[in-house]
Scaffold this motif. Structure first.
Motif, mmCIF file in Angstrom:
data_model
loop_
_atom_site.group_PDB
_atom_site.id
_atom_site.type_symbol
_atom_site.label_atom_id
_atom_site.label_comp_id
_atom_site.label_asym_id
_atom_site.label_seq_id
_atom_site.Cartn_x
_atom_site.Cartn_y
_atom_site.Cartn_z
ATOM 1 N N SER A 1 47.888 45.628 30.089
ATOM 2 C CA SER A 1 46.659 45.043 30.629
ATOM 3 C C SER A 1 45.499 45.161 29.643
ATOM 4 O O SER A 1 44.636 44.277 29.577
ATOM 5 C CB SER A 1 46.292 45.723 31.947
ATOM 6 N N TRP B 1 34.631 33.673 38.340
ATOM 7 C CA TRP B 1 34.419 34.494 39.529
ATOM 8 C C TRP B 1 35.748 35.003 40.096
ATOM 9 O O TRP B 1 35.888 36.197 40.425
ATOM 10 C CB TRP B 1 33.670 33.673 40.579
ATOM 11 N N ARG C 1 37.435 37.619 37.756
ATOM 12 C CA ARG C 1 36.772 38.913 37.852
ATOM 13 C C ARG C 1 37.166 39.630 39.139
ATOM 14 O O ARG C 1 37.358 40.855 39.150
ATOM 15 C CB ARG C 1 35.252 38.729 37.790
ATOM 16 N N ARG C 2 37.291 38.889 40.228
ATOM 17 C CA ARG C 2 37.739 39.499 41.487
ATOM 18 C C ARG C 2 39.142 40.062 41.350
ATOM 19 O O ARG C 2 39.461 41.108 41.929
ATOM 20 C CB ARG C 2 37.723 38.454 42.612
ATOM 21 N N ARG C 3 39.973 39.390 40.572
ATOM 22 C CA ARG C 3 41.362 39.832 40.442
ATOM 23 C C ARG C 3 41.508 41.025 39.507
ATOM 24 O O ARG C 3 42.233 41.975 39.801
ATOM 25 C CB ARG C 3 42.228 38.674 39.933
ATOM 26 N N LEU C 4 40.819 40.971 38.352
ATOM 27 C CA LEU C 4 40.998 42.012 37.337
ATOM 28 C C LEU C 4 39.954 43.116 37.421
ATOM 29 O O LEU C 4 40.130 44.167 36.816
ATOM 30 C CB LEU C 4 40.964 41.388 35.937
ATOM 31 N N GLY C 5 38.866 42.855 38.137
ATOM 32 C CA GLY C 5 37.843 43.861 38.296
ATOM 33 C C GLY C 5 36.819 43.877 37.181
ATOM 34 O O GLY C 5 35.632 44.052 37.412
ATOM 35 N N HIS C 6 37.247 43.681 35.956
ATOM 36 C CA HIS C 6 36.315 43.737 34.817
ATOM 37 C C HIS C 6 36.867 42.856 33.717
ATOM 38 O O HIS C 6 37.993 43.040 33.255
ATOM 39 C CB HIS C 6 36.172 45.172 34.311
#
Length: 534
Positions: free
Chosen positions: A294, A421, A424-429
């Motif tokens: 990741s 958007w 970012r919701r999926r990976l967090g950062h």
């Protein structure tokens, strides 16, 4: 990555130069005419089907090919998967092409409702000539996907060269003897060359033909499951082109051609810089996903977004300022007159603001595909299409051709922001704050560059005596004079060189982080091609 990008970029530069030669020859031979409009509408059908199936195999296929290449426990099954996918693609496309023959008149009525009966009949004839391309383009996409999964980029990058050589020869012959139908036949032959140039590279990787089709192969089943959303998402993007040309068919004659030529100009920065980078990065992202790395995935994603901004923002500013000069230099000669150039420049002005959003969206789509998520790009694609069509219907009433181009740019921005958007919701950062800061510095440097280029174009060169040189050459845009053409090219070269140098200087002052990567990439391109020059 920089070395692979340099190779692809170098090959693409040569291909794109030849591609512009092809478009210039087409413009000189046929102009922005009813015949050219008919050819461009006829090209929608094979391009649409290739966009659907060819793009699907290169995006969905690469993650699975990479998995079977890099996983020792699955490597023995790779040949079966490769040739099973080949037979599935070609078989499906052959059926579609055969069904398209009797349906051609009906398709033309849908795609160009504003055409006269004579123009519709010509378009139907051209559609039937071009339909074999559907199968061939699918084979081209399959070969590119297999080679890219093996981290081989040279043959797919060079396939535009024989294509353009054949097309230029075909257009010249068609303009002199055969009419626009000759261009269609040349297009089919040129597409065949794109597949043939990749065959030796396949054999060098011991990918020899096997008559196998395992329709129960687990990877094929999963590919088909993931392909559905990709087909819908890519089809939605192609629908934008169809709607643009449908609405443009009701505007002034040549409007479809003006949109096409403007897109061709915009394809230059896309093809030279953005697509080579995305092409190289995508297999790397799929490999990082297969190895469950990741950190490496996020590093590749962040680097790709920043480099795209570093390259495309100044090109956006420069293209908007020099739009008329670019169109006149590339196209305005022969049958392509000042009116055609003016229409094309207007379309280019309103297409260009969406350049970065289009390429960011393409790269973010690939990031989701690498994560084996094809549903999210589909959903955002459908939203972008809805926005595009709604804006098309509103803006075309008030601004005509410009409204169609502006709607495309706005829809690209909406789709891009949605993908950011959701990722970012999926990976967090995903490093969004750093990206915004870097993009801000790049934008500031680009605007400073734009001011300089605008001043030089409007007043600076005049103060340096450029009108005197134009007078000596007897230069007038599109006048057909060789000396005038060379002088136009020199003028553009001076403006672009001055702008580029000032952009790099501004980036250095503003401490733009991608400067080091750009310099490394330039060194790789130089060292790659220096031995060939000796």
């Amino acid at each position: 990555m920089a070395r692979a990008t340099a190779l692809v970029m170098g090959a693409t530069i040569l291909s794109k130069i030849m591609g512009f030669g092809r478009e210039a020859v087409l413009a000189a031979a046929f102009g922005a005419s009813a015949a050219t409009d008919a050819y461009l509408v006829a090209m929608i059908i094979p391009a649409l089907l290739f966009g659907l199936v060819g793009t699907t195999i290169t995006t969905v296929g690469i993650p699975f090919f990479s998995e079977y290449i890099h996983r020792p426990d699955k490597r023995s099954e790779l040949p079966v998967l490769i040739w099973t996918s080949f037979h599935a693609v070609t078989g499906a496309l052959l059926i579609i092409a055969l069904l398209g023959l009797p349906a051609a008149p009906w398709l033309v009525r849908i795609l160009a409702p504003g055409f006269t009966p004579e123009q519709a009949a010509l378009t139907t004839q051209l559609v039937r000539v071009l339909l074999p391309m559907v199968v061939i383009m699918g084979m081209v996409g399959w070969a590119q996907g297999v080679l890219n999964a093996h981290q081989h980029f040279a043959a797919p990058a060079f396939m535009g060269i024989p294509y353009n050589i054949i097309m230029i020869g075909g257009i010249l012959l068609a303009g002199a003897y055969g009419g626009i139908a000759g261009v269609a036949w040349a297009t089919v032959l040129a597409t065949v060359s794109q597949f043939l140039i990749q065959v030796p590279a396949l054999y060098r990787r011991r990918i020899s033909y096997r008559p196998v089709f395992n329709w129960r192969h687990p990877a094929l089943k999963k590919m088909l499951w993931l392909a559905g959303p990709v087909l819908i998402g890519v089809g939605a993007n192609q629908l934008n082109v169809i709607v643009d040309r449908m609405l443009a068919s009701g505007l002034a004659e040549g409007s479809i051609s003006a949109l096409n030529y403007a897109q061709r100009v915009l394809n230059l920065p896309q093809g030279l810089f953005a697509i080579p980078l995305i092409t190289v990065l995508y297999p790397t992202l799929t490999e990082r996903t297969a190895l469950e790395d990741s950190t490496g995935f996020l590093a590749g994603l962040s680097r790709g977004l920043r480099v795209l901004a570093f390259v495309l923002i100044p090109l956006t500013v420069g293209t908007m300022i020099l739009r008329e000069d670019l169109v006149q230099f590339i196209f305005q000669r022969g049958a392509f007159d000042a009116k055609d150039a003016g229409m094309t420049a207007v379309a280019l002005l309103f297409y260009t603001p969406g350049l970065l959003f289009l390429m960011w969206r393409e790269f973010l789509n690939r990031a989701f595909y690498a994560l084996q998520d094809t549903w999210t790009p589909m959903g955002t694609g459908l939203v972008a299409v809805a926005v595009n069509i709604a804006l098309n219907l509103i803006l075309v009433r008030y601004t005509g051709l410009a409204g169609l181009a502006l709607a495309t740019s706005a829809a690209a921005g909406v789709g891009c922001m949605l993908l950011f958007w959701l990722l970012r919701r999926r990976l967090g950062h995903i490093g969004g704050t750093a990206l915004v800061r870097e993009t801000g510095r790049i934008l500031a440097a680009s605007l400073l560059m734009g001011l300089l280029v605008w001043w030089l174009d409007v007043r600076g060169l005049a103060l340096m005596g450029w009108p005197f040189l134009e007078g000596l050459a007897g230069n007038s845009p599109g006048g057909g004079s060789l000396a005038g053409f060379v002088l136009q090219g020199l003028r553009l070269g001076v403006l672009i060189t001055a702008g580029g140098c000032f952009y790099f200087f501004s980036c250095w002052l503003l401490r733009v982080g991608e400067m080091s990567y750009a310099l490394n990439l330039a060194r790789n391109i130089f060292h790659r091609f220096r031995p060939a020059a000796r």
